[in-house]
Design a protein around this motif. Sequence first.
Motif, PDB file in Angstrom:
ATOM      1  N   THR A 287      -3.767  -9.178   7.076  1.00  0.00           N
ATOM      2  CA  THR A 287      -3.827  -7.830   6.509  1.00  0.00           C
ATOM      3  C   THR A 287      -3.021  -6.819   7.305  1.00  0.00           C
TER       4      THR A 287
ATOM      5  N   ALA B 202      -0.640  -3.422   6.028  1.00  0.00           N
ATOM      6  CA  ALA B 202      -0.906  -2.027   6.373  1.00  0.00           C
ATOM      7  C   ALA B 202       0.254  -1.427   7.151  1.00  0.00           C
TER       8      ALA B 202
ATOM      9  N   LEU C  79      -7.976   3.894   2.791  1.00  0.00           N
ATOM     10  CA  LEU C  79      -7.174   4.511   3.838  1.00  0.00           C
ATOM     11  C   LEU C  79      -7.079   6.011   3.583  1.00  0.00           C
TER      12      LEU C  79
ATOM     13  N   VAL D 214      -9.156  -1.239   2.082  1.00  0.00           N
ATOM     14  CA  VAL D 214      -9.034  -2.330   3.051  1.00  0.00           C
ATOM     15  C   VAL D 214     -10.359  -3.066   3.150  1.00  0.00           C
TER      16      VAL D 214
ATOM     17  N   ALA E 271      -4.841   4.304  11.920  1.00  0.00           N
ATOM     18  CA  ALA E 271      -5.208   4.158  10.510  1.00  0.00           C
ATOM     19  C   ALA E 271      -5.660   5.474   9.901  1.00  0.00           C
TER      20      ALA E 271
END
Length: 376
Positions: A207, A211, A325, A333, A375
Amino acid sequence: MRIVIIGSGIAGAGTAWQLARRGADVVVVDADHAGRATAAGAGIVSPWNSRTLESEELAFHAEGAAYYRTLVDDLAAEGAGETSFAIVGGLVVSPDETWLREFHGRALERARRWPEMGEVSLLDPAGVAERMPLLAPDLGAVHIAGGGRIDGRTLRETFLAAAAARGARLRSGTAELEVRSGRVVGVRVAGDVVEADGVVLAAGAWTASLAASLGVTLPVEPQRGQISHFGVGGPGDEPGTASWPVVSPVGSGHYMLAFPDSRVVAGATRETGSGFDHRVTAEGQREVLSEALAVAPGLADATLLETRVGFRPVTPDGRPVIGALEAHPEVTVLTGFGAGGLTIGPNAARLAAAAALGERPDIPELFRPERFDGAA
């Protein structure tokens, strides 16, 4: 509303089913990476056994275990296939009677909060041997009647079939996020763009790179786990493995569980820093066998059927990552389950599906993506 899910492990497959049953147009894209954690995992669903989880984290895992009762009924109502989930009880084993008495007291307190644990009892070695005959003769145990087990491959296949029955589509290939005017509008697979209103990143240990393409840092890394499967009993024997409880030895990160086909599963290594090195190693096999035989010398004459390798997605704080996000609310996510994926995965998928639909599910703050600086 169309939602594309990248990844079809327990997280992605579970989210696909949750979204499809709520009427979303679902497309699942999977790269079929070697070492998907779900493909390797055979899981203990008994978080109350834990000696490390506490407070909100333990509560979240307990919620995940309790959700299996609802999940199995919901899938059965849809005519879906076998989930493999069974309540077989759990044993926390140790030769230390003093430690077991102390943990028994803690387990009784937990049972008052979480009735899904069932009856909690303290067993002497004779009582342990009645429930799990392979174990060492000096081991006592705390028995938790509500402990369960699950085969990750079976549950994944059932989720995907149930989602497909509601119109979800599965595409094979490596997905790249399609971004226009600063917004994710779908994914690109083999040169084709699949337009979407939202995207769920559920690619397990893979993942982070997805991102990163958005300038978002998710510190999710692969942790290799090697887990061995054994055949017990001779031709024509029926050792009764279907009812054997899951086993959690004190002082070890390993575990043991059994399935109805005379199969016992033992593991697993926790190899942080392994990268995506998809090999059964001599040291990994030695560790699994050493840990298994120390707890269950009765396995010495078993047949070693196979050793699987999976990459757990792990985070620096050991917690999952669940939610939209902040910089891209159209992207949800769902990753970072570590060793607890088969316990929390289905319930976490339910929460992620709600987030992908624009709702505000009750996701604990300590699991949200924005806890990581990159993030936010």
